[in-house]
Design a protein around this motif. Sequence first.
Motif, PDB file in Angstrom:
ATOM      1  N   HIS A 189       0.798  -1.224   0.000  1.00  0.00           N
ATOM      2  CA  HIS A 189       0.000   0.000   0.000  1.00  0.00           C
ATOM      3  C   HIS A 189       0.832   1.276   0.000  1.00  0.00           C
ATOM      4  O   HIS A 189       0.278   2.368   0.163  1.00  0.00           O
ATOM      5  N   GLY A 190       2.130   1.162  -0.160  1.00  0.00           N
ATOM      6  CA  GLY A 190       2.959   2.358  -0.169  1.00  0.00           C
ATOM      7  C   GLY A 190       3.069   3.034   1.180  1.00  0.00           C
ATOM      8  O   GLY A 190       3.239   4.258   1.254  1.00  0.00           O
ATOM      9  N   ALA A 191       2.981   2.250   2.253  1.00  0.00           N
ATOM     10  CA  ALA A 191       3.131   2.787   3.602  1.00  0.00           C
ATOM     11  C   ALA A 191       4.577   2.664   4.052  1.00  0.00           C
ATOM     12  O   ALA A 191       5.391   1.988   3.417  1.00  0.00           O
ATOM     13  N   GLU A 192       4.896   3.301   5.156  1.00  0.00           N
ATOM     14  CA  GLU A 192       6.242   3.254   5.723  1.00  0.00           C
ATOM     15  C   GLU A 192       6.212   2.518   7.056  1.00  0.00           C
ATOM     16  O   GLU A 192       5.244   2.646   7.821  1.00  0.00           O
ATOM     17  N   VAL A 193       7.276   1.775   7.337  1.00  0.00           N
ATOM     18  CA  VAL A 193       7.374   1.042   8.598  1.00  0.00           C
ATOM     19  C   VAL A 193       8.727   1.311   9.237  1.00  0.00           C
ATOM     20  O   VAL A 193       9.764   1.292   8.575  1.00  0.00           O
ATOM     21  N   ARG A 194       8.687   1.573  10.526  1.00  0.00           N
ATOM     22  CA  ARG A 194       9.896   1.725  11.338  1.00  0.00           C
ATOM     23  C   ARG A 194       9.728   0.830  12.557  1.00  0.00           C
ATOM     24  O   ARG A 194       8.661   0.796  13.165  1.00  0.00           O
ATOM     25  N   SER A 195      10.775   0.097  12.903  1.00  0.00           N
ATOM     26  CA  SER A 195      10.708  -0.780  14.072  1.00  0.00           C
ATOM     27  C   SER A 195      11.853  -0.470  15.029  1.00  0.00           C
ATOM     28  O   SER A 195      12.976  -0.191  14.604  1.00  0.00           O
ATOM     29  N   ILE A 196      11.553  -0.520  16.302  1.00  0.00           N
ATOM     30  CA  ILE A 196      12.545  -0.328  17.368  1.00  0.00           C
ATOM     31  C   ILE A 196      12.690  -1.676  18.059  1.00  0.00           C
ATOM     32  O   ILE A 196      11.708  -2.220  18.584  1.00  0.00           O
ATOM     33  N   VAL A 197      13.905  -2.238  18.049  1.00  0.00           N
ATOM     34  CA  VAL A 197      14.094  -3.644  18.413  1.00  0.00           C
ATOM     35  C   VAL A 197      15.082  -3.776  19.567  1.00  0.00           C
ATOM     36  O   VAL A 197      16.106  -3.075  19.627  1.00  0.00           O
ATOM     37  N   GLY A 198      14.778  -4.712  20.475  1.00  0.00           N
ATOM     38  CA  GLY A 198      15.708  -5.106  21.526  1.00  0.00           C
ATOM     39  C   GLY A 198      16.114  -3.972  22.438  1.00  0.00           C
ATOM     40  O   GLY A 198      15.270  -3.209  22.942  1.00  0.00           O
ATOM     41  N   ALA A 199      17.430  -3.829  22.664  1.00  0.00           N
ATOM     42  CA  ALA A 199      17.932  -2.826  23.601  1.00  0.00           C
ATOM     43  C   ALA A 199      17.606  -1.405  23.173  1.00  0.00           C
ATOM     44  O   ALA A 199      17.572  -0.497  24.013  1.00  0.00           O
ATOM     45  N   ASP A 200      17.343  -1.203  21.879  1.00  0.00           N
ATOM     46  CA  ASP A 200      16.965   0.137  21.420  1.00  0.00           C
ATOM     47  C   ASP A 200      15.653   0.597  22.061  1.00  0.00           C
ATOM     48  O   ASP A 200      15.388   1.800  22.148  1.00  0.00           O
TER      49      ASP A 200
END
Length: 472
Positions: A189-200
């Motif tokens: 769908h032309g969306a954006e994804v950002r993920s924050i993982v683990g110790a971050d």
Amino acid sequence: MQPHFAVPNLAVPTFAAATDAALPLHIVTERTLDAWLAEQDGATAGWARSMGFRASWGQVVVLPGPDGSLSGALIGAGTPKSRQRQRFLLAAAAAKLPEGTYALASELPADLSLEVECFGWLMAQYAFDRYAKNTGAKARLVAPDGVDAARIEAMAAGETFTRTLINTPAEHMGPAELQEAVESLAEAHGAEVRSIVGADLLAQNFPLIHTVGRAAERAPRLIDLRWGSEGPMLTLVGKGVCFDTGGLNLKPGASMALMKKDMGGAANVLGLAHMIMATGLKLRLRVLIPAVENAISGPAFRPGDILTSRKGLTVEINNTDAEGRLVLADALAFAQEETPDLLISMATLTGAARVAVGADIAPFFTDREGDAVTLSSTAQDAADPVWRLPFHDAYEAMIEPGIADLDNAPAGGFAGAITAALFLRRFADEARYMHFDVFGWSQSNQPARPKGGVSQGTRALYQALPELLGLS
């Protein structure tokens, strides 16, 4: 564009192409049966009688042509009372019809929605077949005149995505796989994804999400999808606990058996997100999913711990099995920092909700009377039952233990769904906020809802959004 999801074997149900060869379907109620039979030729009427057709709800009789081939079918629509007690008449029929392409040859009873019935037919095609050969209905339906076929297919695709995510066991649907599914949805769908993982998560101040997931080998994360550049802002927050052992307050085996579905809130909001994006609603959409596994190992959090949330509120842990509200708390605090026009959370949260309304109804909470009225109306129109429970302010003291700002599991067990919702409301601040406590599971095979994962409240919300957000 049909979406491609990162879930194997995801066949999205669609309508059949229009054709003059489509077999006619005649919808007959018990009240109209005699009149219908009187209008038919002797062979058709005699066949229907000899086959014992009484037009009871969901009864199907196929009609033979002069050469013995299939020439159409009768579908019994029963009585008004029987239609009130059951949903998805056409889905019940589709499951009984031989493979082929069909078209409605008569109108539905006035108390049935053509859109709902068409959606049900499409969902009768659903089967979860990743690990064993399973098939849904083989009968295909030509979209009737007067329905928005693309809209119905978008709802069916969203529902399919939700069900498949929930049905996939935790071995293949952990936090990373859930992130991949969101990324695939975003790509479609032309969306954006950002993920924050683990110790971050700790570095960026999401301490509760990190704490709940830190005992698992698979790293916890916060998944953040954004889509749309104009219109009001809608933020959806879905509980993504990919498996819940209960933590150190370990669940008994029977209670742990279905915990692959503890990410059902995330699956629900993702299905709703697909409906929104596929039909191009004029809004700005954000989806936040705290994705964790509540496991047991040396770093597991403990009963008696006092944790500090993103918002700064401290939480006494009285039960590690009340972890869903913890991960949602950080995500809700993050969501409200952006002041969305509407903030909605969905979670498989409390057994108390099931005791209150059972498995088939999704209880929801809101402080706004107008929003409750709108949602209750669209839920009825969509055959997607919801029921309002109160944010009862008098129970606020039950979640205030004294030693910390909040208690994640008040003693006594009374009003468990309400106290969980009150806990979450503390992190939504002054946002216009709704919370859904869903079950996300069909306990038996029913028309359009085979045993397994299922969405709740999403179609009701989808239909309510234009009014809730003033969309043109």
